[in-house]
Enzyme design. Structure first.
Site, mmCIF file in Angstrom:
data_model
loop_
_atom_site.group_PDB
_atom_site.id
_atom_site.type_symbol
_atom_site.label_atom_id
_atom_site.label_comp_id
_atom_site.label_asym_id
_atom_site.label_seq_id
_atom_site.Cartn_x
_atom_site.Cartn_y
_atom_site.Cartn_z
ATOM 1 N N PHE A 168 0.830 -1.216 0.000
ATOM 2 C CA PHE A 168 0.000 0.000 0.000
ATOM 3 C C PHE A 168 0.864 1.266 0.000
ATOM 4 O O PHE A 168 0.528 2.259 0.650
ATOM 5 C CB PHE A 168 -0.952 0.039 1.208
ATOM 6 N N GLU A 256 0.755 14.456 9.238
ATOM 7 C CA GLU A 256 0.193 13.582 8.203
ATOM 8 C C GLU A 256 -1.311 13.424 8.385
ATOM 9 O O GLU A 256 -2.075 13.474 7.415
ATOM 10 C CB GLU A 256 0.861 12.206 8.248
#
Length: 391
Positions: A168, A256
Site C-alpha cells: 500500500f 500527516e
C-alpha cells in the site's frame, strides 16, 4: 468543474492563511493543476499512474516541498503553503498525484532529522522533482500496527542489509527516494525501529511489486515493495543513531493526519459544488430538484458539517504552525473529518440519483476515492484509541 469548489463555503480566511505569499502560492498551484494535470486526469486513471514528467514540471514551477529550508535551496515556507497545496489538489480533484505526500510527509523527515550532508544532497533533488518521494511503513501483516514491523536492517560492514516487504505504498511505482521503516533491533519493540533514506536508482536488492488494483484513487500508483538483501550505506540511517524511528514517526504523524483531514475538506467542497450545480440543473416532477424542501434541508446539513470540518482543520493548522498540535487533536481531525467526508459524499451521490452511480460523473469517482481516507494514516479506530488514552 461545473461550479467553484473554492467558493462553496466562503468562510473568512484566518489571519495565518490570508497573507500575500500564501495567496500567490495558492494561485500558482491552482494554475499549474488546471493546465498540467486536469487535462490528463482520465488518462491517468486508465493508466494507473501520473506522468513522470509532471514531477519535474512541478519542480520547475516551484511547487514541490515549499516548506524546505532556504539554506538547502527551499522556499522557506511552512504549513500554510502545504495547506493551500493540499486544499487545491482536493478541490480540483487531482487526487491521483502523490505530491501532497512528497511535500509534507516525506520531505519533513529529511529536513527535521537529516544530517547536514543528507540535507545538502537530498533536499534539492526533492525540490526539483529529480527524486519522487515515498514512505514505506505498512506491511502485509502489520497494517496500522507500526510496532509490528517485520522488515529488518542488520549491520553489514559500513552499512546495513535490509530485508522485508511493504504494501500500500503511495508513489511506490514511481518513487526513487523511499524512507524505509525497519527494525534494527527486533527484540527492543518500538525502541528498535529505525528509518532509512533509500535512493533506489540502480540499487541491488530493491524490487517493486505490482501496482495494486484499488477501488478508488486509480491514478495513484500504489505498489508493493520488496527488499531482498538490499544493502545501504551507514549514512542512509536517519537521525543520530539507531532506534530513533518510532519517535520520529510519532512526531510527524500529527501533520500527516491533519493533511488527510484537510484533503477531506477539499473533497467535501468539490462534492458540494458539483451537487449544487447538478440539483439546480436537473428537473423532476416539473421543477428543479433544488426547489424541493428535502434537497434544501439536506444540502443545508451538509454545508454546515463541511464548514465545521474546515474551521476545525484551520484551528488544528494554527496549532501546528505554533508547534502545539498534539497527537490526540490531530487524531480527532483525521477520524471525524474523514467520517463526515464519506457521509457527505454518499449523500451527494443520493442527490444525483442514478447518475451518481455513473463513472462519467465526478461524484461517483469521489465516492470511490473517499473511502480509503478512513483507513490510511492509521485507521479511524486507531485514532479513537489514541484519543481515549488521553481521557
Amino acid at each position: 468543474m461545473s461550479a467553484n469548489a473554492a467558493a462553496i463555503l466562503a468562510n473568512p480566511k484566518p489571519s495565518w492563511l490570508d497573507q500575500e505569499d500564501v495567496n500567490m502560492f495558492d494561485h500558482a498551484v491552482r494554475g499549474f493543476l488546471e493546465k498540467e494535470c486536469l487535462p490528463h486526469g482520465d488518462r491517468w486513471e486508465k493508466e494507473g499512474a501520473v506522468d513522470r514528467e509532471i514531477w519535474t514540471k512541478a519542480g520547475e514551477a516551484g511547487l514541490l516541498c515549499p516548506a524546505a529550508p532556504e539554506e538547502f535551496g527551499g522556499a522557506g515556507g511552512d504549513w500554510r503553503h502545504d495547506y493551500v497545496f493540499h486544499m487545491a489538489v482536493a478541490e480540483l480533484g487531482v487526487d491521483g498525484w502523490g505530491a501532497s505526500l512528497h511535500n509534507s510527509i516525506v520531505g519533513p523527515y529529511v529536513w527535521h532529522y537529516g544530517s547536514k550532508a543528507q540535507k545538502e544532497k537530498l533536499i534539492p533533488k526533492l525540490i526539483s522533482g529529480e527524486y519522487v518521494g515515498a514512505i514505506a511503513m505498512t506491511e502485509p501483516g502489520a497494517g496500522s500496527d507500526l510496532q509490528g514491523v517485520k522488515t529488518t536492517a542488520v549491520k553489514d560492514g559500513n552499512g546495513y542489509r535490509i530485508n522485508g516487504a511493504k504494501t500500500f505504498i503511495t508513489n511506490g511505482g514511481t518513487a526513487n527516494f523511499i524512507i524505509v521503516v525497519a527494525k534494527t533491533d527486533p527484540k527492543a519493540g518500538a525502541k528498535g525501529t529505525s528509518l532509512f533514506l533509500v535512493e533506489t536508482d540502480g540499487l541491488e536488492g530493491f524490487r517493486r511489486g505490482r501496482n495494486l488494483d484499488k477501488v478508488g484513487l486509480k491514478a495513484q500508483d500504489t505498489a508493493e515493495l520488496f527488499f531482498e538483501d538490499m544493502w545501504v550505506p551507514a549514512d542512509a540511517l536517519l537521525g543520530d543513531g539507531e532506534g530513533m524511528g518510532f519517535i520520529q514517526l510519532m512526531e510527524q504523524l500529527p501533520q500527516e493526519r491533519l493533511q488527510i483531514a484537510v484533503q477531506g475538506v477539499g473533497m467535501m467542497k468539490r462534492a458540494l459544488a458539483e451537487t449544487i450545480a447538478y440539483v439546480k440543473d436537473r428537473k423532476a416532477f416539473g421543477k428543479s430538484i433544488i426547489e424541493f424542501q428535502n434537497t434544501q434541508f439536506k444540502l443545508a446539513e451538509l454545508k454546515t458539517k463541511a464548514t465545521i470540518a474546515e474551521v476545525f482543520c484551520q484551528h488544528c493548522s494554527d496549532l501546528l504552525i505554533q508547534g502545539k498540535l498534539d497527537a490526540s487533536t490531530a487524531s480527532m481531525a483525521k477520524y471525524w473529518v474523514t467520517d463526515i467526508q464519506c457521509e457527505l459524499v454518499d449523500e451527494c451521490v443520493q442527490l444525483h440519483g442514478g447518475y451518481g452511480f455513473m463513472n462519467e460523473y465526478p461524484i461517483a469517482r469521489m465516492w470511490r476515492d473517499a473511502r480509503v481516507q478512513r483507513i490510511y494514516g492509521g485507521t479511524n479506530e486507531i485514532m479513537k484509541l489514541l484519543i481515549s488514552r488521553t481521557l
